[in-house]
Scaffold this motif. Structure first.
Motif: not given
Length: 293
Positions: A247-249, A182-187, A162-165, A222-225
């Motif tokens: 949320s995608g985060l 820290y936080l990554v935006d990835a589904q 999965r692609f994110g940033c 770990s887990a999505y928010i």
């Protein structure tokens, strides 16, 4: 041109449990890392890294590897605890750091004709200070590797990419010695838990800023928010239900925390070796082997 080194993909494993009907259900992701021995850097001890919540309350899990000859898969049964509940792995001591390390026997994997690959923690991984100094920060592109939603193939072990940033890491850079995540935006979805996050190499950057031209392990998912919204009744004025969606985060623990739990597991095995030697008991098979790098 490959962006993700093929052995990175091979280092990712699916983790499963056996259901009452004897079917395997794939519940999470793990990946193999190597810790170079200080007394002999040509050899590494090898560990499976995953989340606490993936293995908690499990006496054993299946670990899926590819065959050496790429003709299929092998599932190795890994014991996680004895009948008294004593765990055969180490957990990160921080309650909010969702990581465990399990030392594995490379020879057992190779004897089973399974493919053995791992992330070298010295050369294939970036701690927070290294991320900051090489420009792996907000906006940097990343890949989340894993096995979401039980999407595990029976003919080949191939993780979903999965692609994110990176969404927010500046606060972790302020206190890298204690940063939890820290936080990554990835589904990501159930089953992705315990998978590696890999940065995408970049060959262009704003003038005067650093750049990183190699792919590296930069954390563990770990887990999505979840995003939650409460629905209420206008008639009664009371809450009726809570709707929840992804949320995608995604929460990511940095490599710094992975290294800490690996050191704890290394020390646990060394203590076990010493205790057994003092008692005249042969070292357990799981503690003997290293692998050349």
């Amino acid at each position: 041109m490959a962006i993700i080194p093929p052995f990175f993909m091979d280092a990712v494993v699916a983790l499963g449990v056996e259901l009452p009907n004897h079917q395997k259900h794939w519940v999470g992701t793990g990946f193999l890392v190597g810790r170079r021995e200080q007394t002999n850097p040509d050899f590494s001890t090898v560990y499976i890294i995953t989340n606490k919540h993936v293995v908690n309350n499990q006496g054993q899990v299946y670990v899926r590897f590819n065959n050496n000859d790429a003709t299929g898969v092998n599932d190795l049964l890994l014991q996680l605890a004895n009948k008294d509940g004593e765990k055969f792995y180490s957990e990160h001591p921080h309650l909010n750091v969702d990581i465990v390390a399990i030392q594995v026997l490379p020879q057992a994997i190779m004897d089973n004709h399974s493919s053995l690959s791992f992330f070298d923690l010295d050369t294939h991984a970036l701690i927070l200070n290294q991320m900051q100094s090489t420009g792996v920060d907000e906006g940097s592109l990343v890949y989340a590797l894993g096995f979401p939603m039980n999407l595990v193939n029976d003919s080949v072990k191939a993780p979903i990419c999965r692609f994110g940033c990176i969404s927010r890491v500046a606060d972790a850079f302020v206190n890298p010695q204690t940063a939890v995540a820290y936080l990554v935006d990835a589904q990501t979805f159930p089953g992705n838990s315990g998978g590696p996050i890999v940065n995408r190499p970049e060959y262009v950057s704003i003038d005067g800023t650093p750049k990183n031209t190699s792919a590296n392990l930069i954390g563990i998912l770990s887990a999505y928010i979840p995003y939650q919204e409460t629905l209420y009744s206008r008639q009664t004025g009371r809450d009726r239900m809570i709707q929840e969606e992804n949320s995608g985060l995604t929460i990511v623990h940095p490599v710094d925390r992975i290294k800490e739990v690996v050191e704890l597991e290394w020390a646990r095995i060394e203590e076990l070796k010493t205790a057994n030697n003092d008692a005249g008991i042969p070292a357990p098979q799981e503690t003997k082997e290293e692998v050349a790098v």
